[in-house]
Motif scaffolding. Structure first.
Motif, PDB file in Angstrom:
ATOM      1  N   TYR A 118       0.846  -1.184   0.000  1.00  0.00           N
ATOM      2  CA  TYR A 118       0.000   0.000   0.000  1.00  0.00           C
ATOM      3  C   TYR A 118       0.887   1.242   0.000  1.00  0.00           C
ATOM      4  O   TYR A 118       2.087   1.144   0.313  1.00  0.00           O
ATOM      5  N   VAL A 119       0.316   2.369  -0.337  1.00  0.00           N
ATOM      6  CA  VAL A 119       1.074   3.628  -0.337  1.00  0.00           C
ATOM      7  C   VAL A 119       0.435   4.557   0.697  1.00  0.00           C
ATOM      8  O   VAL A 119      -0.744   4.911   0.574  1.00  0.00           O
ATOM      9  N   ILE A 127      -0.993  12.176  -4.965  1.00  0.00           N
ATOM     10  CA  ILE A 127      -0.417  10.904  -5.430  1.00  0.00           C
ATOM     11  C   ILE A 127      -1.548   9.886  -5.580  1.00  0.00           C
ATOM     12  O   ILE A 127      -2.278   9.615  -4.620  1.00  0.00           O
ATOM     13  N   ALA A 128      -1.717   9.342  -6.784  1.00  0.00           N
ATOM     14  CA  ALA A 128      -2.831   8.409  -7.003  1.00  0.00           C
ATOM     15  C   ALA A 128      -2.510   7.290  -7.983  1.00  0.00           C
ATOM     16  O   ALA A 128      -3.203   6.277  -8.009  1.00  0.00           O
ATOM     17  N   GLY A 135      10.213   9.725  -9.343  1.00  0.00           N
ATOM     18  CA  GLY A 135      11.036  10.834  -8.856  1.00  0.00           C
ATOM     19  C   GLY A 135      10.818  11.189  -7.394  1.00  0.00           C
ATOM     20  O   GLY A 135      11.461  12.106  -6.876  1.00  0.00           O
ATOM     21  N   LYS A 136       9.953  10.463  -6.715  1.00  0.00           N
ATOM     22  CA  LYS A 136       9.628  10.814  -5.324  1.00  0.00           C
ATOM     23  C   LYS A 136      10.632  10.189  -4.341  1.00  0.00           C
ATOM     24  O   LYS A 136      11.317   9.214  -4.654  1.00  0.00           O
ATOM     25  N   GLN A 205      -4.131   0.283  -7.315  1.00  0.00           N
ATOM     26  CA  GLN A 205      -4.191   1.470  -8.172  1.00  0.00           C
ATOM     27  C   GLN A 205      -2.805   1.906  -8.654  1.00  0.00           C
ATOM     28  O   GLN A 205      -2.679   2.757  -9.528  1.00  0.00           O
ATOM     29  N   PHE A 206      -1.755   1.283  -8.072  1.00  0.00           N
ATOM     30  CA  PHE A 206      -0.382   1.563  -8.519  1.00  0.00           C
ATOM     31  C   PHE A 206       0.178   0.392  -9.334  1.00  0.00           C
ATOM     32  O   PHE A 206       1.324   0.400  -9.741  1.00  0.00           O
ATOM     33  N   GLY A 207      -0.658  -0.641  -9.500  1.00  0.00           N
ATOM     34  CA  GLY A 207      -0.240  -1.790 -10.307  1.00  0.00           C
ATOM     35  C   GLY A 207       0.699  -2.757  -9.592  1.00  0.00           C
ATOM     36  O   GLY A 207       1.378  -3.556 -10.237  1.00  0.00           O
ATOM     37  N   PHE A 208       0.743  -2.710  -8.254  1.00  0.00           N
ATOM     38  CA  PHE A 208       1.629  -3.621  -7.532  1.00  0.00           C
ATOM     39  C   PHE A 208       1.108  -5.060  -7.606  1.00  0.00           C
ATOM     40  O   PHE A 208      -0.107  -5.293  -7.618  1.00  0.00           O
ATOM     41  N   ALA A 209       2.048  -6.009  -7.597  1.00  0.00           N
ATOM     42  CA  ALA A 209       1.677  -7.428  -7.708  1.00  0.00           C
ATOM     43  C   ALA A 209       1.293  -7.996  -6.337  1.00  0.00           C
ATOM     44  O   ALA A 209       1.770  -7.529  -5.301  1.00  0.00           O
TER      45      ALA A 209
END
Ligand code: GLN
Length: 251
Positions: A118-119, A127-128, A135-136, A205-209
């Motif tokens: 999660y972020v 950030i979404a 670059g963060k 929503q960030f495409g993480f596996a």
């Protein structure tokens, strides 16, 4: 949300049945030295007793009970756990994801939990998406899959590495990092602690596996692997596993 990998687990019958029979509460006096990193609620944290507690600790205790073993918990830094197996500790349980590089050094039990990064962002952050992470400066726990994602998958991002996730969260609160990437359940625990200031965003929503937690075991010790997988299977089938989920994760 139920993220239990029941389907995956039921596929794993193999040797487990052989070792699962006839194990009771009587102890063999054998001591299993278990490494963890008690900085990862609700899976492991220092409880009111001053000792590591949480879902993983209860799970490994239930497994040891089935095997008639005693447990000794060693609270180590997460990044040192894999290397400590076979020397300082026998096995590690720490919300640890089955991961390629780790598989070169250790074996894993059957998976027991499905997870996702999660972020954590400041409330009101824009950030979404994955592109927004580029670059963060991103807070992570050193040597975790969140750390690997930042290093390998996000263009131009800089990982700010901490031994304890809580320190990454503190740097987010102080504005020294832009966001924190951390496994779903701990991310939600920390975001809930600062619900006015922080929000935990779903990694899909960030495409993480998807990731799968398992117990890390000494490489090639199939006897121990079979014992642990057998006990795990029994614990799932007799309802203990779901009880632990209710007690520690979905309460
Ligand atoms: N699941 C992540 C990993 O295996 C994080 C585990 C943790 O921080 N305890 O790298």
């Amino acid at each position: 949300m139920k993220r239990i990998v029941a389907a995956a687990l039921t596929l794993v019958v193999s040797f487990s049945l052989l070792t699962a029979c006839g194990q009771g509460d009587e102890t063999t006096g054998e001591v299993l030295i278990v490494g963890t990193n008690a900085e990862f609620p609700p899976f492991e944290y220092i409880g009111d007793s001053g000792e590591p507690e949480g879902f993983d600790i209860a799970l490994i205790n239930a497994i040891a009970d089935k095997l008639g073993m005693e447990i000794q918990i060693e609270n180590l830094e997460f990044a040192s756990l894999v290397g400590a197996i076979g020397t300082k500790i026998d096995v590690a349980i720490a919300g640890m994801t089955i991961e390629e590089e780790r598989l070169e050094m250790v074996d894993f039990s059957n998976p027991y939990y499905e997870a996702l990064q999660y972020v954590i962002v400041p409330a009101g952050s824009d950030i979404a998406t994955a592109a927004d992470l580029e670059g963060k400066t991103i807070g992570v726990q050193l040597g975790t899959t969140g750390d690997f994602i930042v290093q390998d998958e996000i263009a131009g991002a800089t990982p700010a590495q901490f031994n304890k996730p809580v320190d990454a969260v503190n740097d987010l609160l102080n504005g020294r990092v832009d966001c924190v990437i951390l496994d779903q359940n701990p991310a939600q625990v920390f975001a809930d602690q600062y619900s006015d200031e922080l929000v935990a965003l779903d990694g899909t929503q960030f495409g993480f596996a998807m990731e799968y937690y398992a117990i890390a075991l000494p490489k090639g010790d199939t006897e121990l692997a079979d014992q642990i997988n057998g006990a795990l299977k029994e614990i799932i089938e007799d309802g203990t596993f779901d009880e632990l989920v209710q007690t520690y994760i979905e309460q």
